[in-house]
Enzyme design. Structure first.
Site, PDB file in Angstrom:
ATOM      1  N   ILE A 194      34.868  36.253  29.927  1.00  0.00           N
ATOM      2  CA  ILE A 194      35.585  35.079  29.398  1.00  0.00           C
ATOM      3  C   ILE A 194      36.160  34.295  30.577  1.00  0.00           C
ATOM      4  CG2 ILE A 194      37.680  34.379  28.155  1.00  0.00           C
ATOM      5  CD1 ILE A 194      35.861  35.152  26.066  1.00  0.00           C
ATOM      6  N   VAL A 224      24.805  47.843  28.251  1.00  0.00           N
ATOM      7  CA  VAL A 224      24.906  49.063  27.448  1.00  0.00           C
ATOM      8  C   VAL A 224      24.279  48.801  26.081  1.00  0.00           C
ATOM      9  CG1 VAL A 224      26.485  50.709  26.353  1.00  0.00           C
ATOM     10  CG2 VAL A 224      27.043  49.764  28.620  1.00  0.00           C
ATOM     11  N   ILE A 274      46.912  38.989  30.889  1.00  0.00           N
ATOM     12  CA  ILE A 274      46.611  39.731  32.123  1.00  0.00           C
ATOM     13  C   ILE A 274      47.731  40.741  32.367  1.00  0.00           C
ATOM     14  CG2 ILE A 274      46.372  39.487  34.636  1.00  0.00           C
ATOM     15  CD1 ILE A 274      44.822  36.865  34.069  1.00  0.00           C
ATOM     16  N   ALA A 294      39.772  42.451  33.221  1.00  0.00           N
ATOM     17  CA  ALA A 294      40.283  43.784  32.878  1.00  0.00           C
ATOM     18  C   ALA A 294      39.518  44.869  33.635  1.00  0.00           C
ATOM     19  CB  ALA A 294      40.156  44.007  31.371  1.00  0.00           C
ATOM     20  N   LYS A 321      53.527  29.739  40.506  1.00  0.00           N
ATOM     21  CA  LYS A 321      54.063  29.365  39.191  1.00  0.00           C
ATOM     22  C   LYS A 321      55.518  29.842  39.088  1.00  0.00           C
ATOM     23  CE  LYS A 321      53.561  30.482  34.286  1.00  0.00           C
ATOM     24  NZ  LYS A 321      52.877  31.309  33.296  1.00  0.00           N
TER      25      LYS A 321
END
Ligand SMILES: Cc1cc2nc3c(=O)[nH]c(=O)nc-3n(C[C@H](O)[C@H](O)[C@H](O)COP(=O)(O)OP(=O)(O)OC[C@H]3O[C@@H](n4cnc5c(N)ncnc54)[C@H](O)[C@@H]3O)c2cc1C
Length: 507
Positions: free
Chosen positions: A47, A187, A348, A17, A80
């Protein structure tokens, strides 16, 4: 009039992201003098599981001006054309959910209406036979669309399989080359302004303080800013989405990669197999109430088609979404905005939609409520549409066992119930404006899962039955001929990237 333009944007998180946002903003905001900075912690790995995508990703890649073959080579991607659902409807059953538009209409009558009439009369073949994506996938073929008017080759629709970590790294190179400043740091604290609750600054463990006008929270499941600092709230959708655990492992590839994702129903969920150039990605997504972790890991390892390359990794998630993806001056993307589950590979895509909508409603420092509200409603509709499509997969199967019985007992949403009823009554597929999944997707999954209309659309009777029959035969022959002319998927990748194919052949 004072200058209220956004001067600085800080993205927190360097997963898929974060780098998708950085790449897209670096391109779209170029020349506006906006300072773009991405902060990622070396302590928390992304991830990076996302491996399958859906066709709109190709627009994202093209809009960035990225060369597709270069990307495919660099990130070892494969193509795909859809998803094969094995044992999903019942044991021994297989159906294919292809990408792409449905076949051509006849006058005002859409393809699905006349195909369904013939199907109900036993005069039409399975849907797969009329879809170039399905037939090419099942034959292990691939080509990009070519300009061949009035042939199915014109409309070839595809997406990619890739390792999300490699994709993120590729985009990092793109974004840094366009001026995005990357800061490695963790952070530790988020400061919120007393007056209006806006995020003001982030403090890193190093003590450095970083402020910005707009913050993009790509910090993963925890939602460091959107939840940790702004307490936006989360909608738990587990009453509609039964899976909340994942077991993941990579394995050696035993054959050339197929151009589709293979999904197989299992006792407490489902398993994916995603072929990349250099390995297969595998995962078991399941309901934690219905299987323990050890059993899930064993089941996954027992059902690999190649040797496992490591021990399985376990993950937990809560299916749902953040109540508002945009709150004050924080926009959450990716897992920070929500996660439903990966069955139809939509996560996504939802990042991509979040970025596109952020650019559509790009704020100034007044953050007009109308823009923020519209953004949130749009994203809510996107998430809800995906949720309904997923819920249909789970609720409409004939599988037995406690997990699948539980799935059949889940309440339908009103929107899904209407969709199914309209289809059952006369085979009509209602599609809302801007809805993600096209008619062919609904058709393939509904029919694949044995939702069969009681009657066909009466307007089809206005068409000459002989003409309809010939049209279907012509379409089927055209699909067959085009697929025959397409190269094997692996040869296509080799030709466009220069990789070496293994000796085995796809059958
Ligand atoms: C089992 C599973 C299967 C999936 N399969 C698919 C699929 O097939 N297709 C698909 O589209 N999607 C899939 N997804 C979703 C996909 O993986 C995610 O949408 C995508 O990877 C985006 O993740 P992210 O960038 O939001 O978060 P993450 O990858 O978790 O990245 C979070 C980032 O935030 C940083 N960070 C966290 N805390 C701090 C801090 N305090 N300070 C600084 N930085 C911090 C981390 O270092 C990291 O860089 C899947 C997800 C799961 C769980």
């Amino acid at each position: 009039m004072s200058d209220r333009r956004i001067r600085s944007v800080v993205i927190v998180g360097g997963g898929t992201a974060g780098w998708m946002a950085a790449a897209a903003l670096s391109k779209s905001l170029a020349g506006m003098g906006v300072r773009l900075q991405l902060i990622e912690s070396a302590r928390i790995d992304p991830i990076g599981v996302g491996e399958a995508t859906i066709p709109p990703i190709m627009d994202f890649i093209r809009q960035l001006g990225i060369d597709e073959s270069d990307l495919v080579q660099e990130i070892k991607a494969t193509y795909k054309l859809g998803i094969g659902y094995r044992e999903w409807t019942r044991d021994g059953h297989f159906y294919f959910h292809p990408f792409g538009p449905a076949g051509p209409g006849m006058g005002n009558i859409p393809f699905q209406a006349y195909w369904l009439k013939m199907l109900l009369q036993g005069k039409a073949e399975r849907l797969e036979e009329y879809s170039i994506q399905a037939m090419a996938a099942l034959r292990g073929r691939f080509a990009r669309p070519v300009h061949a008017p009035n042939t199915p080759l014109n409309k070839l629709t595809y997406a990619l399989h890739f390792d999300a970590g490699h994709f993120a790294r590729y985009l990092r190179g793109y974004a840094e080359a366009r001026g995005v400043l990357r800061t490695e740091g963790h952070v530790r604290h988020v400061s919120v302004r007393g007056a209006d609750g806006f995020v003001e600054a982030l403090t890193l463990e190093s003590g450095e303080s970083i402020s910005a006008d707009l913050f993009i929270d790509c910090s993963g499941f925890q939602g460091l800013l959107i939840e940790g600092a702004l307490h936006t709230g989360y909608q738990d959708w587990s009453r509609w989405l039964p899976c909340d655990r994942a077991m993941i492992v990579h394995s050696e590839r035993s054959a050339p990669p197929n151009p589709y994702t293979l999904v197989t129903a299992r006792a407490a969920g489902w398993q994916w197999q995603i072929p990349l150039q250099h390995r297969d990605g595998n995962g078991y997504i399941y309901g934690g109430e219905f299987s323990g972790e050890d059993a899930a890991g064993e089941l996954l390892l027992r059902n690999l088609s190649g040797r496992a390359l490591s021990e399985p990794v376990a993950l937990r998630f809560r299916p749902g979404r953040r109540k508002a993806a945009w709150n004050r001056n924080v926009v959450a993307l990716g897992l920070a905005a929500g996660f439903l589950e990966p069955l139809e590979a939509t996560s996504i895509h939802l990042i991509q939609r979040g970025i596109a909508m952020l650019l559509r409603f790009f704020p100034d420092r007044d953050f007009a409520a109308a823009d923020v509200d519209r953004y949130n409603r749009t994203l809510e509709a996107d998430f809800s549409g995906v949720r309904d499509f997923l819920l249909m997969h789970y609720s409409q199967t004939e599988r037995t066992g406690p997990f699948w019985q539980h799935c059949r007992g889940m309440p339908l949403t009103d929107s899904l119930r209407e969709k199914i009823e309209l289809f059952r009554s006369h085979g009509r597929i209602l599609r809302e404006e801007a809805e993600l999944f096209p008619v062919l997707s609904w058709l393939a999954v509904m029919v694949g899962q044995n939702i069969i209309p009681r009657r066909y659309d009466p307007l089809v009777d206005g068409l000459d039955a002989q003409r309809v029959q010939s049209r279907l035969e012509e379409l089927r022959a055209a699909v067959r001929d085009c697929v025959e002319a397409m190269p094997p998927h692996w040869n296509f990748i080799q030709r466009t990237t220069g990789e070496r194919a293994p000796a085995a052949h796809v059958t």
